[in-house]
Scaffold this motif. Structure first.
Motif, mmCIF file in Angstrom:
data_model
loop_
_atom_site.group_PDB
_atom_site.id
_atom_site.type_symbol
_atom_site.label_atom_id
_atom_site.label_comp_id
_atom_site.label_asym_id
_atom_site.label_seq_id
_atom_site.Cartn_x
_atom_site.Cartn_y
_atom_site.Cartn_z
ATOM 1 N N LEU A 62 -90.468 -0.434 48.782
ATOM 2 C CA LEU A 62 -90.272 -1.773 48.236
ATOM 3 C C LEU A 62 -89.137 -2.500 48.951
ATOM 4 O O LEU A 62 -89.179 -3.724 49.119
ATOM 5 C CB LEU A 62 -89.990 -1.690 46.732
ATOM 6 N N SER A 68 -92.652 -6.945 47.530
ATOM 7 C CA SER A 68 -93.915 -6.212 47.378
ATOM 8 C C SER A 68 -93.997 -5.508 46.033
ATOM 9 O O SER A 68 -93.006 -5.388 45.304
ATOM 10 C CB SER A 68 -94.069 -5.193 48.503
ATOM 11 N N GLN A 69 -95.204 -5.035 45.708
ATOM 12 C CA GLN A 69 -95.465 -4.277 44.490
ATOM 13 C C GLN A 69 -96.182 -2.986 44.854
ATOM 14 O O GLN A 69 -96.999 -2.951 45.779
ATOM 15 C CB GLN A 69 -96.333 -5.092 43.520
ATOM 16 N N ALA A 129 -102.525 -5.883 41.469
ATOM 17 C CA ALA A 129 -101.079 -5.688 41.333
ATOM 18 C C ALA A 129 -100.503 -6.557 40.219
ATOM 19 O O ALA A 129 -99.640 -6.111 39.447
ATOM 20 C CB ALA A 129 -100.390 -5.990 42.660
ATOM 21 N N ASP A 130 -100.981 -7.790 40.118
ATOM 22 C CA ASP A 130 -100.454 -8.707 39.101
ATOM 23 C C ASP A 130 -100.888 -8.326 37.690
ATOM 24 O O ASP A 130 -100.245 -8.727 36.712
ATOM 25 C CB ASP A 130 -100.898 -10.139 39.406
ATOM 26 N N LEU A 135 -94.453 -0.587 34.585
ATOM 27 C CA LEU A 135 -93.945 -0.098 35.862
ATOM 28 C C LEU A 135 -94.402 1.345 36.089
ATOM 29 O O LEU A 135 -94.640 2.088 35.127
ATOM 30 C CB LEU A 135 -92.419 -0.165 35.883
#
Length: 200
Positions: A62, A68-69, A129-130, A135
């Motif tokens: 990251l 980024s994810q 990803a969104d 997490l």
């Protein structure tokens, strides 16, 4: 001499009355120590060559790709002297980057952008990803017991019900079996658990 029942904690009355209590107590201590079994062997360590855990590899990736994810992190060459974490992250526009981090010392080994990524691919990756509200480390926290070992892989995906989930792979001390958990990436609920033997 003092006659004692060995290894039972019981003691017969001494035939010789002049033997002091301190001598008898010393005999009991010696025989008690002799009756104790060998100390338990230490619990075997899971993947002992992996000193840099998965979350360190994730942080390195990251940091390498700003904004980024995480999409996935997987351990490769687990039984080799220098195993490597392969981490896939999605940039802001959905472009996938692959970052390699050494699993022994946690050093960055390199980063690359795989070719052939179309606009549709990037849109799909960005949407996946969104859609994750949990997490990856929060997903791992949900599966730390009862058979927790070392995390050997985490992947963001959709299950058969089109739910966004974190697939958490944990290698355990039980013959290096792998436990794979599916954790809902929105609710944190553990949806499934599978066990696989080595090499499966």
């Amino acid at each position: 001499m003092v006659r004692l029942l060995m290894c039972t904690g019981a003691r017969r009355r001494a035939r010789v009355p002049w033997v002091s209590a301190s001598v008898a107590a010393g005999v009991l201590l010696v025989t008690g120590a002799a009756c104790e079994g060998p100390p338990p062997s230490p619990r075997p360590e899971v993947l002992p060559q992996v000193e840099a855990p998965y979350d360190r590899a994730v942080r390195e990736a990251l940091d390498e790709v700003s904004g980024s994810q995480l999409l996935s992190v997987a351990l490769r060459g687990a039984t080799e002297p220098e195993p490597v974490w392969y981490t896939r992250v999605a940039g802001r526009d959905g472009t996938v980057h692959v970052v390699r981090v050494g699993a022994v010392h946690g050093r960055l080994l390199g980063a690359a952008v795989p070719g052939g990524q179309t606009a549709a691919d990037k849109e799909r990756v960005a949407a996946l990803a969104d859609s994750a509200e949990v997490l990856p480390e929060e997903a791992v926290e949900q599966v730390k017991s009862p058979d927790f070992g070392k995390v050997s892989g985490v992947r963001l995906e959709q299950d058969r019900q089109a739910r966004t989930v974190w697939s958490v792979e944990v290698t355990t001390v039980r013959r290096d079996h792998t436990q794979t958990y599916l954790v809902d990436a929105v609710t944190k609920k553990v949806l499934d658990r599978r066990t696989a033997p080595p090499g499966a």
